[in-house]
Design a protein around this motif. Structure first.
Motif, PDB file in Angstrom:
ATOM      1  N   TYR A  12       7.333   1.664   1.893  1.00 36.55           N
ATOM      2  CA  TYR A  12       5.954   2.091   2.163  1.00 36.55           C
ATOM      3  C   TYR A  12       4.949   1.419   1.237  1.00 36.55           C
ATOM      4  N   ASP A  13       5.372   1.000   0.063  1.00 34.72           N
ATOM      5  CA  ASP A  13       4.500   0.339  -0.914  1.00 34.72           C
ATOM      6  C   ASP A  13       4.353  -1.128  -0.515  1.00 34.72           C
ATOM      7  N   THR A  14       3.573  -1.373   0.521  1.00 35.23           N
ATOM      8  CA  THR A  14       3.524  -2.697   1.133  1.00 35.23           C
ATOM      9  C   THR A  14       2.949  -3.766   0.223  1.00 35.23           C
ATOM     10  N   ASP A  15       2.111  -3.409  -0.730  1.00 38.26           N
ATOM     11  CA  ASP A  15       1.580  -4.425  -1.642  1.00 38.26           C
ATOM     12  C   ASP A  15       2.405  -4.538  -2.919  1.00 38.26           C
ATOM     13  N   LEU A  20       1.315   4.234  -3.921  1.00 41.70           N
ATOM     14  CA  LEU A  20       0.994   4.321  -2.501  1.00 41.70           C
ATOM     15  C   LEU A  20      -0.467   4.702  -2.339  1.00 41.70           C
ATOM     16  N   THR A  21      -1.171   3.911  -1.540  1.00 41.71           N
ATOM     17  CA  THR A  21      -2.567   4.191  -1.232  1.00 41.71           C
ATOM     18  C   THR A  21      -2.647   5.119  -0.031  1.00 41.71           C
ATOM     19  N   GLU A  23      -4.002   4.356   2.695  1.00 37.61           N
ATOM     20  CA  GLU A  23      -3.683   3.517   3.852  1.00 37.61           C
ATOM     21  C   GLU A  23      -2.168   3.372   4.032  1.00 37.61           C
ATOM     22  N   GLU A  24      -1.438   3.186   2.929  1.00 28.78           N
ATOM     23  CA  GLU A  24       0.014   3.034   3.023  1.00 28.78           C
ATOM     24  C   GLU A  24       0.673   4.335   3.485  1.00 28.78           C
ATOM     25  N   ALA A  27      -0.044   4.772   7.186  1.00 30.08           N
ATOM     26  CA  ALA A  27       0.843   3.913   7.981  1.00 30.08           C
ATOM     27  C   ALA A  27       2.249   4.512   8.060  1.00 30.08           C
ATOM     28  N   ALA A  28       2.729   5.083   6.952  1.00 32.13           N
ATOM     29  CA  ALA A  28       4.052   5.707   6.939  1.00 32.13           C
ATOM     30  C   ALA A  28       4.096   6.894   7.893  1.00 32.13           C
TER      31      ALA A  28
END
Length: 79
Positions: A12-15, A20-21, A23-24, A27-28
């Motif tokens: 989930y920590d895409t960056d 986790l933001t 936005e993240e 998305a999850a």
């Protein structure tokens, strides 16, 4: 943190910044409910951050994520 939660958090920590933001997390959650509109999830995400963002910085660390994943098994699964 268990390997299971570490792997899920990393997914989930895409960056890859270790937090986790909104936005993240949105998305999850959207991935759990693909038919849901992202706008419809904003209240859910706000409620999750209100409960689990214990330092109130607007981000979830891995430590803050574990209780969330434990209470929302669908989020903590790797499937």
């Amino acid at each position: 943190m268990s390997d299971q939660y570490e792997a899920v958090f990393a997914r989930y920590d895409t960056d890859g910044d270790g937090r986790l933001t909104v936005e993240e997390v949105t998305a999850a959650i959207a991935g759990m409910f693909p038919a849901a509109e992202v706008n419809d999830l904003s209240g859910i995400v706000r409620a999750l951050f209100a409960e689990y963002d214990t330092d109130n910085d607007g981000l979830l660390t891995a430590t803050e994520f574990v209780p969330l994943a434990e209470n929302l098994p669908e989020l903590g699964s790797e499937n």
